[in-house]
Design a protein around this motif. Structure first.
Motif, PDB file in Angstrom:
ATOM      1  N   SER A  61       0.823  -1.205   0.000  1.00 56.39           N
ATOM      2  CA  SER A  61       0.000   0.000   0.000  1.00 56.39           C
ATOM      3  C   SER A  61       0.864   1.266   0.000  1.00 56.39           C
ATOM      4  O   SER A  61       2.095   1.209  -0.049  1.00 56.39           O
ATOM      5  N   TYR A  62       0.198   2.429   0.039  1.00 53.28           N
ATOM      6  CA  TYR A  62       0.902   3.706  -0.055  1.00 53.28           C
ATOM      7  C   TYR A  62       1.986   3.840   1.016  1.00 53.28           C
ATOM      8  O   TYR A  62       1.758   3.535   2.190  1.00 53.28           O
ATOM      9  N   GLY A  63       3.142   4.302   0.571  1.00 53.81           N
ATOM     10  CA  GLY A  63       4.222   4.584   1.499  1.00 53.81           C
ATOM     11  C   GLY A  63       4.967   3.372   1.995  1.00 53.81           C
ATOM     12  O   GLY A  63       5.953   3.497   2.726  1.00 53.81           O
ATOM     13  N   HIS A  64       4.499   2.167   1.599  1.00 51.84           N
ATOM     14  CA  HIS A  64       5.146   0.930   2.057  1.00 51.84           C
ATOM     15  C   HIS A  64       5.369   0.940   3.564  1.00 51.84           C
ATOM     16  O   HIS A  64       6.437   0.554   4.062  1.00 51.84           O
ATOM     17  N   THR A  65       4.351   1.362   4.297  1.00 51.62           N
ATOM     18  CA  THR A  65       4.482   1.378   5.759  1.00 51.62           C
ATOM     19  C   THR A  65       4.416  -0.021   6.356  1.00 51.62           C
ATOM     20  O   THR A  65       4.682  -0.203   7.541  1.00 51.62           O
ATOM     21  N   TYR A  66       4.009  -1.006   5.553  1.00 46.16           N
ATOM     22  CA  TYR A  66       4.044  -2.409   5.959  1.00 46.16           C
ATOM     23  C   TYR A  66       4.836  -3.171   4.916  1.00 46.16           C
ATOM     24  O   TYR A  66       4.651  -2.979   3.706  1.00 46.16           O
TER      25      TYR A  66
END
Length: 421
Positions: free
Chosen positions: A278-283
């Motif tokens: 998902s956005y920003g690759h925070t996971y």
């Protein structure tokens, strides 16, 4: 393992998900509150589309459960109840100069006033409507939001008495709202109760007489019988949610959450370890895993603040949002769930429900998003259809003959106009 309801895949196929509202749960919660506060009467608060549950169906269910009043914030909500055939007492407490008070007065809606000017506007509307306005005078007992201050209160009462003498106004109630009732034992609750009692004494000294005094919200209904007075105004508890963690969970309070938010997986895919999601690759996936795409997002009311934390029941277990909640969708990592290997598009996903089968609740989402359950249920978008289960408050079908000897059948009730108002 988390089970999901057998009827969960019956939503309108034009949409990617649905809200399921259990009308019998609303009625049962209302009945429990009515028994708890008797002999005080119950005003079921159905503002904000009944906290997202649907104004008319929820109002009818609450009345079926023993409420004798309905409470709303806005004039349009009160008039929608009248247009829907609701004849019980309705109080609308939030309006601004220039709104159409005439229609509300003519419809027999009770209205609140917090100033001498407000009383004057109600009296003028009553003159134009050719009837008397039913007025609840609000006093500010310490919340510093609505209501007349102690200094202004005598002037408000005198203006109401003048309008009553002219035949334009009926004094119904004195009321106020509690600021900290969700903190059991908070000393401000007793201070506010005493402040309302003093305001009533001042008004009575000026010649006013009130049929009712009301103060208690959901939290006070549960924790402080001294605040119940003549009428209580429960809201969130009628929909089965707790008014605050300090008061207790829904289960501890014996409440039945009435709303479930469901959808189904739109896509399932296998990815390698180290894949950003998902956005920003925070996971980033810690191992090779299977991802599921959930076709609901913040435009549907899924809190973006619950990115990476919002709980979801899917694939026979519970997981959380993987990465950020997007406008229309979010991703879950199915790895480690009992049914991950069998997961496929079309599988049921429940964001929240009553928790009876181990799934998450709206309060769980509130905790994940750092907010309150009120916001979680009230913010669900109108683009999702509602499906009603249960029979409480559902008008009888005039085309169907009564069959009193037959067992009561559960059925769905869906009124698109009501849902999307």
């Amino acid at each position: 393992m988390t089970d999901l309801p057998d009827d969960a895949a019956r939503w309108d196929p034009r949409w990617t998900g649905e809200l399921v509202v259990d009308l019998d749960a609303i009625a049962a919660n209302t009945a429990a509150i009515a028994a708890r506060v008797a002999p005080a009467a119950v005003m079921a608060v159905v503002k904000a589309d009944a906290y997202g549950h649907g104004l008319l169906p929820a109002a009818r269910a609450a009345l079926a459960g023993g409420a004798t009043w309905l409470g709303v914030a806005q004039l349009g909500e009160a008039l929608a109840l009248r247009a829907g055939g609701v004849q019980e007492r309705v109080l609308a407490w939030l309006w601004a100069p220039g709104q159409d008070l005439d229609a509300a007065v003519a419809a027999g809606v009770d209205l609140s006033a917090s100033s001498a000017g407000g009383v004057g506007e109600l009296a003028a509307a009553a003159r134009r409507a050719g009837t008397r306005a039913r007025v609840h005078l609000e006093v500010d007992t310490g919340m510093a939001r609505g209501g007349a201050t102690a200094e202004d209160w005598p002037g408000v009462v005198r203006s109401a008495l003048d309008a009553r003498a002219e035949g334009h106004l009926e004094l119904v109630a004195a009321w106020s709202h509690l600021a900290c009732a969700d903190v059991p034992g908070d000393p401000s609750v007793e201070r506010q109760r005493l402040a309302l009692a003093r305001a009533v004494e001042v008004a009575e000294g000026l010649g006013a007489r009130f049929a009712l005094r009301h103060l208690a919200n959901s939290a006070a209904v549960l924790t402080d019988p001294a605040t119940h007075l003549d009428l209580v105004r429960p809201g969130i508890v009628l929909y089965g949610l707790s008014p605050g963690t300090a008061v207790g969970t829904s289960a501890q309070l014996g409440l039945r959450p009435a709303m479930a938010l469901r959808t189904r997986l739109a896509l399932v895919k296998d990815v390698e370890a180290g894949q950003g999601v998902s956005y920003g690759h925070t996971y980033t996936t810690p191992t090779a895993t299977r991802l599921g795409l959930v076709p609901l997002g913040y435009a549907d009311g899924v809190p973006r603040a619950a990115s990476g934390a919002g709980p979801v029941a899917v694939a026979g277990g519970r997981t959380t949002v993987a990465g950020r909640v997007c406008m229309d969708q979010f991703v879950v990592d199915l790895g480690g769930l009992p049914g991950a290997d069998r997961a496929q598009p079309g599988d049921l996903v429940e964001l929240f429900g009553d928790g009876a089968l181990g799934g998450p609740t709206a309060d769980d989402w509130a905790h994940a998003a750092g907010t309150i359950g009120y916001e979680v249920v009230a913010r669900v978008s109108g683009r999702l259809p509602r499906r009603y289960t249960g029979t409480a408050g559902v008008p009888p079908d005039p085309d169907q003959p009564e069959q009193p000897d037959q067992p009561e059948q559960q059925h769905d009730h869906h009124d698109e106009q009501e849902d999307r108002r």
